[in-house]
Each structure stands twice: as C-alpha cells, then as structure tokens.
Enzyme design. Structure first.
Site, PDB file in Angstrom:
ATOM      1  N   HIS A  55       0.815  -1.212   0.000  1.00 10.89           N
ATOM      2  CA  HIS A  55       0.000   0.000   0.000  1.00 10.89           C
ATOM      3  C   HIS A  55       0.854   1.270   0.000  1.00 10.89           C
ATOM      4  O   HIS A  55       0.566   2.230  -0.702  1.00 10.89           O
ATOM      5  CB  HIS A  55      -0.913  -0.043   1.233  1.00 10.89           C
ATOM      6  CG  HIS A  55      -1.773   1.148   1.387  1.00 10.89           C
ATOM      7  ND1 HIS A  55      -2.784   1.452   0.498  1.00 10.89           N
ATOM      8  CD2 HIS A  55      -1.780   2.126   2.324  1.00 10.89           C
ATOM      9  CE1 HIS A  55      -3.369   2.562   0.887  1.00 10.89           C
ATOM     10  NE2 HIS A  55      -2.787   2.996   1.979  1.00 10.89           N
ATOM     11  N   HIS A 106     -10.415   3.004  -0.157  1.00  7.22           N
ATOM     12  CA  HIS A 106     -10.495   2.546   1.235  1.00  7.22           C
ATOM     13  C   HIS A 106     -11.347   1.287   1.256  1.00  7.22           C
ATOM     14  O   HIS A 106     -12.330   1.192   1.993  1.00  7.22           O
ATOM     15  CB  HIS A 106     -11.061   3.646   2.143  1.00  7.22           C
ATOM     16  CG  HIS A 106     -10.307   3.771   3.427  1.00  7.22           C
ATOM     17  ND1 HIS A 106     -10.892   4.067   4.619  1.00  7.22           N
ATOM     18  CD2 HIS A 106      -8.988   3.619   3.702  1.00  7.22           C
ATOM     19  CE1 HIS A 106      -9.971   4.097   5.573  1.00  7.22           C
ATOM     20  NE2 HIS A 106      -8.816   3.832   5.043  1.00  7.22           N
TER      21      HIS A 106
END
Ligand code: ADP
Lengths: 599, 223, 79, 79
Positions: A55, A106
């Site tokens: 990420h 998200h």
C-alpha cells in the site's frame, strides 16, 4: 516494561523478531539489517514494515507506473505544477488558480466496518488535498458492490453510503458525483474510492518537505490512539505480557471525527494564509512513520523527533504503536522557530491541539527518541522511498481467449415486440437504475459553488465568484469491458470520463486514477494491471492530457477470485465561465433536434 | 443593512448566508462564536452546518456559545433573527423558538429540492412573499423532524406562527408538515430548508429563497 | 472519582423512528417475541467526589437531555 | 412481558468523538469536576416471556451493537 532502544538492538543482535507477522519477507528483513548495520529496533521494524507494504511502497506497481511519466510529453506537462510522487497532482487552470485533485481507495476497511471505513476514506483524501495548500472544494465517490440482492450488500451498502455522506456532509464538501456499480466479484470486496478536488492560488502551493535546519516539527489535530495498529501489536507481546492478548485483538478499525477534521481544515487554511508553514504532510495510512520519514527524506537535512511528546489518547502505548497509529484528523507541519508562537495561537483559536515534537537537524538521519533514549536512527529515504521493487511475473490469463470468443453474436436477437420488455428490464437493473437512493443522502449544495452534480454527466464547481471560472470532473470505469480487454477497457474508462467532462462544456486538462485490482502475486492480475496502465497512458497521449497522480489498490479478492479489474479514471476539465455549462438531458423544450455524433 | 452571520466551529453555510445577504444589497458581518458583542448589526443569521459536530444533539452545544447570549438578548428587544437548518435547531435549543428537531423518520440524511408553502407573510423575513406562494428551495438535513407537544402545536397553528409548510410530501416526519415557524412577535424565524442556497438558478434550483433576505431589507429600513 | 450513568430516552408521546426501525427489523432477522423497542442515549461520566446530585441533575436536565422531547434518569454506580 | 435494557458503548480503545465533545463542552457551560464522558446507546425492549437470555444476547451482539467497535450489556428489569 523495557523499551527496545538502538543501544539494546546493538547489544542483542540475535534477538528473534516477528518480521514475518508484520508482512516482511526474509530478504526484505535482511535488507533492513544491511541498511542499518544491525537488527532494527521494534520501532524501526514497525516503520519499515508499514512503509514497505504494498500500500505504501507501490512495490509491485512501481515498475509499471513509470510508464505514465515516460509517456508524458513536455506539451502535456505544460500546465502541471505537481505530478506523480506528490501528495496530489496540481494543474494550472489560468487566472492564477491551481487545482489539485486525487482519488484514493479505502476498500478493505469499508468491508470490515462499512460506515467508519468509508468515512475515514473521505477524511484521508481530503487531508491529502489540504496538504497541498488548497481548500478542499468537493468530493466524489466511485463505489462497487456485490449483487444488489445479496444479503451482505444489505450490510455493506447502506453503511458505506451513510459513511461517505456522514463525513463529507459534516465537512461542508458538496458531493458532485460518483458511481454505484454492482457485480458478483465485489461481494466480499466492495470498492470505496473517494476523490477530492481543491483550489488554491498558484503561489500558495505547499509541498511536503522539511527543509531548513532548526525548523520545528509540529504535530496538530487529534490525539494519537490505538487505531489501526492491529498488525503492529505483535511487537507488544514481548514487552507487555499480560495485556498482549488483549492488544492483539485490536481491530484495525479507525473511527472518524468529521467535526475535528472540519476544524483542522479551517485552522490549516488560516495557517497557510498567515504564511506560518514551510512544509506540511497529512497523517494517513502509516501515521507518523510515514509523515516523519517522508518529510525528512524530501528535505535537505535530517530530523529529530521526541516521540514521547506526542499527545496520546490511550495509556501505555509503545513507541512502535505511536509510530504506527492511524488515528485520523492529524497533520504535521514544518515551521520556522520564529513563527512557532503565531502558529500555536492560530491552533488555540480553533481549539486544535498542537505540539512541537521535533526539529530539522543537520546531517541526513531521522532520529527518534523516547524519554531520551534513541529508538529510531535511520536514513529516512530508505524508509520512505527505497523500499523493495518487484518485477512480478506477468501472464495473460488462460481463459482470456475463451472469454473473448464468447461474443454477443451468439445471443438470440430480440423480436420487435420483445424490445419494450427488454428496455424495461434494462432500466430496472441495478446498474442502470436511478442512483437517487444514494445521492439523496449527499449534500450537493453546501458552499454555493455547485453548478452541476447528480444526475449530470459530470460534476462542476465554480472556483472564482468574480470571474465564474470553474472546473468539471467525472469518474468512470466499466470493469466488465476491462476484464475482456484491460488495455481497451482502461481507454474506454478514460474516454467516457473525457466525454462526460467535454459534454458539460469544459475542456479536459488532466487525469487521475484509482487502480483497483486483485493480487499482484497472480500473474494474470499483473497482466491486467500492466495492460490497463499501458492503455490508460497511451490513451492520455492520444488525448494530450497528463496523468497527474493516482492510487493503486491490490489484493482486492475473495479467496482466489479477483474482482473485475477496475481502473477508475477521473478526468478534470476547465471552463472559463460556468454560466455556459451544458446541463444533461434532452427534451427540455419541444422541437429539439437529436443528433448522433460519431460512428 | 448590516447583517451578522454567526460562525461556530463546524458551521458550513456561513459563506452562503453571507452571499445571500449581499445579493439583497446588505452587508454581511462575520460573528465568531466566542464574540461577546454583535458589532452593531441590524439582524442576525444563524446559518446551517454541524456546529460542534452536532454531537449530543444538533444545536445543543452551540446554544451555550457566548455570542448566543447576545443574540437572545437582542431578540428580546426585537432584533430580527433567522435560523436556517442547524441555525433553526440552535434557536430551538436556545428557547427562542418552541419545539425541537429530531432524527428524520426514514433515518437517512435527505438532500433534495423541496416545495414549501409560505403561510405567514407578516414576519420580518417573509413580507416580500405572497401568502400561499409555493417556493422551491434545497432541503438537506438528517435531523429535520419538527416535534412539539400538542399544546404548543395548537398555539403555533392558532396564532398563524407556522411560516413555511412542506408541500408535495413530508420529507422528515415533521408534525403538521411544519418546515419553519416564527416567534410570537414575528421577528425570529427558523426553518429547516435552505433559502440561501436558492438565490441564483446557476447554483440552486431557483432564486425563490432571495425573498427572505429582501424582506429583511424592508423590515430594517422601516424600523 | 465516582461513576455516574445518565440514560436519556425519547418521551413516550414522541415518535422514535430509530427504535421503531429496530423493532421492525427484528422479525425479518428471525427474532420473534419483541413487542417494542425504544432507543435513547447512554452516558457514562467519571465525576469528582465533590460533584453533588443537584449538580448532576442540572447537567442532565439542561444539557444532556432536551426536556421538550426527552426524559432522563441519573444513577450513581458503586465502584 | 418482560422489560430488558441493552446498553451499547464504544470500546474503550475506540475514539468516542461524541463523548469527547460533551466532556469538552461541560467546563465551558460552568460544570466542573467531570473527568470523562463516554456516550453510547440505550435500548429498552419489551419482550415476550419465552424470549430467553441466549436470544437476547444474540440480538444484542448481532444487531444492536457492532462488535467491531462496541461493547454491550444486557439487563432484565424487574417490573
Ligand atoms: N456514489 C455516487 N456518489 C455521488 N454521485 C453518484 C454516485 N453514483 C452515481 N452518482 C451520480 O448519479 C448520476 C447518475 O449516475 P449513473 O446512473 O451511474 O450515470 P451514468 O451511467 O450516466 O454514469 C451521475 O451524476 C453520477 O455522478
């Protein structure tokens, strides 16, 4: 309780460390030891492991994303003030105005806790825009869900929509568009992408860097708690025996506080206006680990941080936990010593907690202390930018040919009298039906600048009330097309967003993206990814507008089944007078002529 | 005409309220929640948003702000006060208007263009409308259901103090379709929908909301 | 330090859409036998020992609850 | 019919912005001595006599509370 200091690490080189549980591979751990010339401390290990995660480090995508920069010509770059690598892309739209915009995913947190996951997704992207020095002006939310009638969709969808609305509405950011798409592949893996756009005067662009020896590092906003440190709690087990069991169960869920964020925005804008900020960074994923290492490595010196000064919300937090906490609504600023008092006064006016936690130093090390003991001593670039880079295997999926051979030619043609039913079936299908149930929960009017929003093809906001200059935005992606042909699918997404912006009367100028894919360890997924990036980049060259930034989200899959490849593309356009916007829809007046353009 | 526009932490629609005042040729004067005086303004608008996050109850914390003490005093002397959305909630919490606003009956935040009927044109904020006129303005709220006990409702109806009523569907479960009410002297008005978002067809559904701000001009000039 | 609980509930005559939504959903989820549900707020306070009952009543009435639409109960909890 | 109360609170380690806002406001309103406030939900249920504790626990856990971020307590109230 003993703290794992650098000295302790030097003295106990053979101590076993839970690096695997933290997601680091053997060779990655070995590389950290090589960089430091010793084993990392708990705090250092926490930092490297989050910053070297997929990420944060883009380790699987980096080699492909380079293609965006390589294909961007000087002409395309002409209006770009900040591009890939910055918090968010920035474009010059004329009259002294700069626009910054970016999308972020998200996805996983929104599956675990739909309301808070979506809410903090909006909060995170808004802070990214704020960190460029801009006033956030509007948000958009491209969403993907499992089948509309699947039981879990009943849990996930209302929560996500309420979270996007609850947070965005409370910040006073109009929601000017988005997408709601249903497909079975998203059932265990919904996508919550959030886009924010902001504006500033060109001269007010703030880039994240910590330069100027002696400048102070100020952390301001919410207190730091145990949010989102589920992973790092394995480190606590060695020092915290009795509570370790409890800590380990900590969910990686962050709870958002939009009121605090709203105040943080107004406070930050006042700090910018008063020219009290040299550099600034938002705290998002990876919290202080990310903010301190990125600020330090982008500056021209080193940095010293007194971690025990960080205001905490929970008792007994370890340095590793403080560094990894993903508590929301925090920012980190670099401030000249002579401006610190004025900075604190602005924060006091807004009731925002602000704490001087360190300073820019000579040299090139990031040194972090905990009650006078050194717990981190690293070259910051090795944390923030010199993580591992992977050339993952790539292979065209075996079923690709079969899938493509299965064309609509094989389907029966509807008879004339079946057409009406067909149209009704289509209109009633969740993917084509009205999205009003969703969009009605979003404030599209707040701050009075919204010129177009749902149900228009693109959202449009007025930037300057005196000149009526404005921008238009649209996000699009069809995952089914992209599954059939990722190269063309990404181009279709780009073309659709481009058309949506153009038909509203604006001139497209820049592109952002949010690339949602399955596991990069699956060669078939990596092929989809590589193709999509190429397609998007080549398409941008053909249209002459640059990709200014984006986001990659891998590991979107349930078991071995990946989601449809979903490269969401956002296109930004400029319109010099929003009064000349073209609203969506036909039939407003009798006698209108319908023209079909193109083939 | 100088019109104070209050900003609490978490207020959102203060810029819109100030813009509406300007459209009506007034001067908008920013008032900060911590202010202890009203800077000599002729009227006050308490705008929409989420003051103090609307935690606890919408308006519950804001009503204790120092500036609200000044507003309550000034209202007692007849100063025109308008509460929009969160501002309406604050005025109810501050007891300048009766009743309370509760969670929408469908439990969702609702943003939509809403038809309203103007039922009282005698207030400081509605003299420019014709009685019975229907106007289209945005509504955007999660706690917009107007509630009051039976006596209070009877009193409001009997004295003609319901200023705006929802038409074409009650969006939030308000008693008697009430969208806005006024004080006994017609100087204080509160409503859930947002007239300040309907002052220009470019950025709102209509310019029907401008009437409130133009009405104020008349009220101030004639005072 | 003392622990104090304040429960705030919508008055019986006031519509309680949240409680009603819960009550309506329960049978759909397979839970039968729940005749009614009302939903309110629950506050847990830690207060200094010199905060007396009168002060607590004041806090509940003037701030935590809105007497126009809500009832409330204050309880001290033995540690 | 039995009366049952379910109290649902944010877990101690989870941010509670509502409780914090209340706690911050109290001193400004002139109420001192309140060290901390946490805010949760309070449900009052009327249940048929054949609804047992296991069923109530299930309702609380799977529906009234969100176990990811909340704790809950079920109590029967004597009429
Ligand atoms: N999640 C969302 N958030 C905000 N707006 C949305 C969302 N989903 C759809 N919209 C808006 O609703 C309108 C209709 O959407 P959609 O039916 O997907 O239109 P289209 O097929 O023309 O893209 C568009 O204006 C779009 O921006």
């Amino acid at each position: 309780m003993t703290t794992d200091t650098v000295k302790n690490a030097e003295n106990t080189p053979d101590q076993e460390q839970p690096y695997k549980e933290l997601g680091l591979k053997d060779d990655e751990y070995a590389r950290i030891r090589e960089i430091l010339g010793r084993r990392p401390t708990d705090a250092e290990l926490a930092m490297y492991s989050v910053m070297w995660s997929e990420h944060c480090s883009y380790k699987s995508s980096k080699v492909h994303l380079k293609y965006f920069s390589e294909t961007t010509t000087d002409e395309m770059r002409a209006k770009m003030l900040a591009g890939i690598g910055e918090n968010a892309g920035v474009v010059d739209i004329g009259d002294g105005w700069a626009i910054t915009f970016k999308a972020e995913s998200h996805n996983h947190p929104s599956y675990v806790e739909p309301y808070q996951g979506a809410a903090t997704g909006v909060g995170g992207i808004v802070r990214d825009i704020l960190a460029m020095g801009a006033r956030p002006l509007a948000v958009m939310d491209p969403l993907r869900f499992g089948p509309a009638d699947a039981p879990d969709t009943r849990r996930v969808l209302p929560g996500i929509v309420a979270g996007v609305g609850g947070y965005g509405n409370c910040l006073g950011l109009p929601n000017i568009g988005g997408e709601v798409v249903f497909d079975a592949t998203y059932a265990g893996n919904p996508l919550v992408n959030a886009l924010c756009v902001g504006a500033m005067r060109v001269e007010d662009l703030h880039l994240a860097h910590a330069s100027g020896t002696g400048n102070k590092i100020i952390l301001y906003g919410a207190r730091t708690g145990l949010d989102g440190i589920g992973g790092v709690s394995v480190l606590a087990s060695e020092t915290f025996d009795d509570t370790a069991g409890k800590r380990k169960k900590l969910p990686s869920v962050q709870v958002g506080d939009p009121f605090t964020e709203k105040v943080l925005i107004e406070c930050s804008l006042e700090l910018f206006r008063e020219k009290l900020v040299v550099g600034i960074q938002d705290l998002g994923g990876a919290g202080l680990s990310c903010a301190t290492s990125e600020l330090a490595s982008a500056g021209d010196g080193g940095m010293r941080v007194y971690l025990d000064r960080v205001p905490l919300r929970a008792a007994g937090m370890t340095p590793a936990e403080v560094l990894s906490s993903e508590s929301q609504e925090r920012m980190c600023a670099v401030v000249r010593p002579e401006d610190v008092d004025a900075f604190m006064a602005v924060c006091a006016k807004w009731d925002v907690i602000a704490t001087e936690i360190g300073e820019v130093t000579e040299g090139d090390r990031l040194v972090i202390t905990w009650h006078d003991e050194v717990v981190v001593d690293v070259p910051p670039r090795t944390v923030a930018h010199e993580g591992p880079v992977y050339h993952r295997p790539i292979e065209r999926p075996a079923d690709q040919d079969e899938l493509r051979a299965n064309t609509p030619d094989a389907l029966p043609r509807p008879a004339r009298d079946e057409l009406l039913d067909l149209v009704k079936t289509m209109a009633a299908s969740p993917n084509l039906a009205s999205k009003r149930w969703v969009t009605q929960q979003y404030d599209r009017y707040v701050r009075g600048g919204t010129v177009l929003a749902q149900p228009s093809d693109s959202g449009m906001i007025r930037i300057d009330e005196s000149t009526n200059r404005g921008v238009a935005l649209s996000t699009d992606c069809n995952g089914r097309y992209t599954r059939l042909d990722p190269y063309a699918g990404a181009q279709l997404a780009l073309a659709e967003a481009y058309r949506n912006v153009a038909t509203s009367g604006a001139t497209p100028v820049a592109v952002t993206n949010c690339l949602n894919f399955g596991s990069p360890e699956d060669p078939g997924v990596m092929w989809q990814f590589e193709q999509a990036v190429k397609g998007l980049a080549d398409g941008c060259v053909a249209l002459g507008i640059p990709v200014t930034g984006g986001n990659v989200s891998f590991y979107n899959q349930t078991g071995a089944t990946a989601i449809l490849p979903t490269p969401v593309v956002g296109v930004l356009g400029v319109i010099d007078d929003v009064r000349r916007r073209i609203p969506t829809g036909v039939g407003a007046e009798a006698g209108e002529t319908l023209l079909l353009l193109g083939e | 005409m100088r019109v104070g526009v209050i900003t609490f932490p978490g207020t959102l629609d203060d810029v819109d309220a100030a813009r509406a005042v300007k459209y009506a040729d007034g001067e908008a004067v920013p008032l900060w929640h911590a202010d202890h005086d009203l800077k000599g303004v002729d009227a006050v608008i308490v705008p929409g948003g989420f003051s103090y996050g609307d935690y606890l109850r919408a308006g519950a914390i804001a009503r204790f702000a120092p500036v609200m003490r000044e507003v309550v005093d000034a209202a007692a002397k007849g100063m025109p006060v308008l509460g929009i959305c969160n501002g309406f909630q604050v005025l109810c919490e501050a007891h300048l208007l009766p009743g309370a606003l509760t969670r929408n009956d469908k439990l969702h935040f609702v943003c939509r263009d809403q038809w309203l009927r103007v039922e009282n044109t005698e207030t400081a904020w509605t003299s420019r409308y014709e009685r019975g006129a229907e106007i289209l303005v945005p509504l955007k709220s999660g706690e917009g259901g107007y509630q009051a006990d039976a006596d209070t409702l009877a009193e409001l109806e009997g004295e003609g103090r319901v200023v705006f009523r929802y038409v074409g569907g009650n969006p939030n479960g308000s008693r008697n379709d009430i969208a806005g009410i006024t004080s006994a002297n017609g100087r204080v008005v509160g409503l859930m929908p947002h007239p300040e978002h309907a002052i220009d067809a470019l950025t709102g559904p209509t310019d029907d909301g401008l009437g409130l701000f133009l009405s104020l001009l008349d009220a101030v000039v004639s005072a | 330090m003392a622990r104090v609980v304040v429960d705030v509930m919508p008055k019986p005559e006031i519509l309680d859409p949240q409680g009603q939504a819960v009550a309506n959903a329960l049978p759909r989820l397979g839970f039968d036998g729940i005749a009614s549900v009302r939903q309110g707020k629950h506050f847990e306070l830690e207060v200094a020992d010199d905060v007396d009952d009168a002060a607590l009543a004041k806090i509940a009435e003037s701030f935590l609850a809105n007497p126009v639409i809500e009832d409330w109960v204050v309880r001290r909890i033995d540690a």
